[in-house]
Write a protein that holds these residues in place. Structure first.
Motif, mmCIF file in Angstrom:
data_model
loop_
_atom_site.group_PDB
_atom_site.id
_atom_site.type_symbol
_atom_site.label_atom_id
_atom_site.label_comp_id
_atom_site.label_asym_id
_atom_site.label_seq_id
_atom_site.Cartn_x
_atom_site.Cartn_y
_atom_site.Cartn_z
ATOM 1 N N ILE A 124 0.851 -1.199 0.000
ATOM 2 C CA ILE A 124 0.000 0.000 0.000
ATOM 3 C C ILE A 124 0.883 1.244 0.000
ATOM 4 O O ILE A 124 2.095 1.168 0.161
ATOM 5 N N GLU A 125 0.256 2.400 -0.176
ATOM 6 C CA GLU A 125 0.986 3.656 -0.225
ATOM 7 C C GLU A 125 1.617 3.981 1.123
ATOM 8 O O GLU A 125 1.081 3.621 2.173
ATOM 9 N N PRO A 126 2.742 4.691 1.107
ATOM 10 C CA PRO A 126 3.397 5.080 2.362
ATOM 11 C C PRO A 126 2.738 6.305 2.987
ATOM 12 O O PRO A 126 1.968 7.012 2.327
ATOM 13 N N CYS A 127 3.034 6.555 4.247
ATOM 14 C CA CYS A 127 2.618 7.816 4.873
ATOM 15 C C CYS A 127 3.787 8.791 4.706
ATOM 16 O O CYS A 127 4.716 8.816 5.507
ATOM 17 N N LEU B 83 -4.863 0.626 3.914
ATOM 18 C CA LEU B 83 -4.723 -0.738 4.430
ATOM 19 C C LEU B 83 -6.051 -1.467 4.363
ATOM 20 O O LEU B 83 -6.120 -2.622 3.907
ATOM 21 N N GLU B 84 -7.138 -0.822 4.809
ATOM 22 C CA GLU B 84 -8.435 -1.489 4.777
ATOM 23 C C GLU B 84 -8.852 -1.798 3.343
ATOM 24 O O GLU B 84 -9.411 -2.871 3.056
ATOM 25 N N ARG B 85 -8.564 -0.880 2.428
ATOM 26 C CA ARG B 85 -8.891 -1.123 1.024
ATOM 27 C C ARG B 85 -8.147 -2.347 0.503
ATOM 28 O O ARG B 85 -8.714 -3.200 -0.186
ATOM 29 N N ALA C 161 -0.872 -10.743 8.238
ATOM 30 C CA ALA C 161 -0.236 -9.662 8.990
ATOM 31 C C ALA C 161 -0.032 -8.432 8.114
ATOM 32 O O ALA C 161 -0.082 -8.496 6.881
ATOM 33 N N PHE C 162 0.207 -7.323 8.784
ATOM 34 C CA PHE C 162 0.646 -6.076 8.142
ATOM 35 C C PHE C 162 1.957 -5.685 8.806
ATOM 36 O O PHE C 162 2.058 -5.654 10.035
ATOM 37 N N ILE C 163 2.990 -5.412 7.995
ATOM 38 C CA ILE C 163 4.288 -5.027 8.535
ATOM 39 C C ILE C 163 4.666 -3.639 8.053
ATOM 40 O O ILE C 163 4.453 -3.298 6.882
ATOM 41 N N ALA C 164 5.216 -2.828 8.953
ATOM 42 C CA ALA C 164 5.657 -1.478 8.591
ATOM 43 C C ALA C 164 6.632 -0.956 9.634
ATOM 44 O O ALA C 164 6.638 -1.410 10.780
ATOM 45 N N GLU C 165 7.455 -0.003 9.213
ATOM 46 C CA GLU C 165 8.340 0.715 10.132
ATOM 47 C C GLU C 165 7.555 1.851 10.780
ATOM 48 O O GLU C 165 6.887 2.611 10.067
ATOM 49 N N ILE D 266 -7.734 -0.998 12.244
ATOM 50 C CA ILE D 266 -8.035 -1.820 11.071
ATOM 51 C C ILE D 266 -7.553 -3.250 11.274
ATOM 52 O O ILE D 266 -8.263 -4.217 10.956
ATOM 53 N N CYS D 267 -6.339 -3.394 11.805
ATOM 54 C CA CYS D 267 -5.830 -4.739 12.082
ATOM 55 C C CYS D 267 -6.738 -5.492 13.041
ATOM 56 O O CYS D 267 -7.038 -6.681 12.835
ATOM 57 N N ASP D 268 -7.194 -4.825 14.080
ATOM 58 C CA ASP D 268 -8.079 -5.473 15.050
ATOM 59 C C ASP D 268 -9.415 -5.842 14.423
ATOM 60 O O ASP D 268 -9.987 -6.904 14.721
ATOM 61 N N ARG D 269 -9.916 -4.968 13.562
ATOM 62 C CA ARG D 269 -11.222 -5.219 12.935
ATOM 63 C C ARG D 269 -11.201 -6.507 12.124
ATOM 64 O O ARG D 269 -12.173 -7.269 12.122
ATOM 65 N N TYR D 270 -10.088 -6.766 11.448
ATOM 66 C CA TYR D 270 -10.014 -7.938 10.570
ATOM 67 C C TYR D 270 -9.171 -9.070 11.159
ATOM 68 O O TYR D 270 -8.891 -10.054 10.477
ATOM 69 N N GLY D 271 -8.773 -8.933 12.414
ATOM 70 C CA GLY D 271 -8.018 -9.991 13.073
ATOM 71 C C GLY D 271 -6.629 -10.192 12.510
ATOM 72 O O GLY D 271 -6.112 -11.318 12.511
ATOM 73 N N ILE D 272 -6.008 -9.112 12.036
ATOM 74 C CA ILE D 272 -4.696 -9.185 11.387
ATOM 75 C C ILE D 272 -3.611 -8.880 12.412
ATOM 76 O O ILE D 272 -3.750 -7.960 13.230
#
Length: 469
Positions: A188-191, A213-215, A227-231, A254-260
């Motif tokens: 996904i795109e960075p911040c 992320l949700e998209r 999982a989702f990984i990021a610095e 978002i992670c909690d919503r989808y159990g990630i």
């Protein structure tokens, strides 16, 4: 408007100053840049490194954002020697050691979350990233959901140089040579507030970079995401990109919503680098898996680790009972003793708070000296983790062409002037975009910060010409 870059005169009979002139075969080391000339480092103390000719270099990048407590600390040497006298090696599949247990306790204490309390040790950051991904995968298998295997990451990211870590990374020039060898993973795109991919300003930001992320989860299928990984703050690939307020709480939601599972890559940002034990906790957020290395041993020994939430650990313990993974030098007793001594020294000298305080000084001095430079677009960071983005045109934010190698040249010029930095490129689109990452040891003094900024300013002027558009 953009300006021409300053050039260095060359003569046909003279090799470039950074190329080897020794006869072939004189040095048997396969260097990262085989044609480059490397000075021989012979001594280091505090924030300084000396070469064999007696020349002194200010370590403005802690090597590669590694040396947190400074060079040459005698207490660390003593801890290593004491462990050598006890036992130098015991394989982690057969024994534990007192040093390993102490180190694990100290790493667990970095987090304020009581359930982030299990630690798996490896030898470095790339290994730790691969370990976290395997843990996430096995966690879902143990829970009877083997269809969860995808790990989402971000563009303009770096997670290591092994094939799996490169797949997760989002840096085109690092990935391109090995594309046939690495798996496709969703990104996904960075911040990246200075170059917002959604063309927002701070005043109009609606955290689209987090909503991405949700998209991605919906497109990929929520039941397929492990999982989702990021610095928490992007380091090598973009030079200390600090996320907007609200970004990390939204990601956690978002992670909690989808159990990630949320994996925080704190190889650079952890262990006090941003002025907190763990950078993610600046935003009141806790990860499920935290990847650590670099400052974990301050460079005195190779160490990497994954700080693991109890739910992940217990799922494996109570399921198959065995994590299907391991490395020869994980839990190495001498490395463990060194790491424990580093964390103990950091606590005794309150160096995390010092990183926070001296980081404010560093950012202030950088903004004072370079904040209006015609070829400096942005200065950002947290703690002793700062980035200076270089641009061809300050008004339009146009980057220099990639072939100009501006960051590399600024880094080389600073090195010639006695300052070690961490130059990087590709932040804009994976190819274009130049920055200098600065991450000196926490023990740096204000006078040394002044010298760092003075040398860097001169290096930027010499390479760009210092001309006003």
């Amino acid at each position: 408007m953009a300006v021409a870059l300053a050039t260095q005169p060359k003569t046909p009979d003279s090799p470039p100053p950074d190329r080897l002139v020794e006869p072939a075969g004189a040095d048997h080391v396969f260097y990262r840049s085989p044609g480059k000339r490397y000075p021989k480092a012979v001594r280091a103390e505090g924030v300084w490194i000396w070469d064999e000719n007696g020349r002194r270099y200010l370590d403005g990048s802690s090597g590669a954002c590694v040396v947190a407590i400074g060079h040459g600390v005698p207490e660390i040497r003593e801890a290593a020697l004491a462990q050598f006298d006890r036992i130098a090696f015991a394989h982690g599949s057969q024994f534990t050691t007192e040093a390993c247990q102490e180190m694990a306790a100290r790493v667990a204490a970095l987090s304020s979350h009581p359930d982030l309390d299990k630690v798996y040790f490896v030898s470095g950051g790339s290994e730790a990233v691969e370990t976290a991904v395997k843990m996430a995968r096995q966690y879902w298998r143990e829970r009877g959901m083997p269809e969860r295997y995808k790990v989402i990451s971000r563009w303009t990211a770096y997670h290591g140089n092994t094939a799996g870590a490169l797949a997760l990374g989002g840096h085109t020039s690092r990935r391109a040579p090995y594309m046939p060898l690495i798996l496709h993973t969703p990104h996904i795109e960075p911040c990246y507030c200075y170059r917002c991919p959604f063309h927002r300003s701070p005043a109009t930001c609606e955290l689209e970079c987090a909503e991405a992320l949700e998209r991605a989860v919906r497109y990929e299928g929520p039941d397929s995401i492990a999982a989702f990984i990021a610095e928490p703050v992007v380091g090598a690939t973009a030079g200390a990109l600090v996320p907007p307020e609200g970004y990390w709480p939204r990601i956690r939601e978002i992670c909690d919503r989808y159990g990630i599972l949320l994996v925080a890559d704190e190889v650079m940002t952890g262990v006090g680098r941003t002025g907190r034990p763990l950078a993610l906790e600046r935003w009141g957020v806790h990860a499920d898996l935290v990847v650590l290395a670099k400052g974990l041993s301050s460079g005195y020994a190779p160490i990497g680790a994954v700080l693991v939430h109890r739910k992940v650990h217990d799922a494996i313990r109570d399921g198959s009972g065995r994590f299907v993974h391991g490395h020869t030098y994980g839990q190495h007793p001498v490395s463990m003793a060194v790491g424990a001594a580093v964390l103990r020294y950091m606590e005794e000298h309150d160096l995390v708070a010092r990183s926070d305080a001296m980081g404010r000084v560093l950012l202030a001095r950088l903004r004072q000296e370079l904040g209006h430079h015609p070829h400096v677009g942005d200065i950002r960071g947290l703690g002793l983790f700062a980035g200076v983005e270089l641009v061809s045109d300050r008004e339009t934010r146009e980057p220099f062409p990639a072939e100009a190698r501006v960051a590399e040249r600024v880094g080389a010029e600073a090195f010639r002037l006695g300052l070690v930095t961490y130059p990087g490129s590709g932040s804009v689109d994976g190819t274009r975009g130049d920055h200098i990452l600065l991450c000196p040891p926490f023990v740096i003094r204000e006078t040394e910060i002044d010298l760092l900024v003075t040398i860097l300013t001169e290096a930027v002027d010499r390479v760009t010409g210092g001309e006003t558009p």
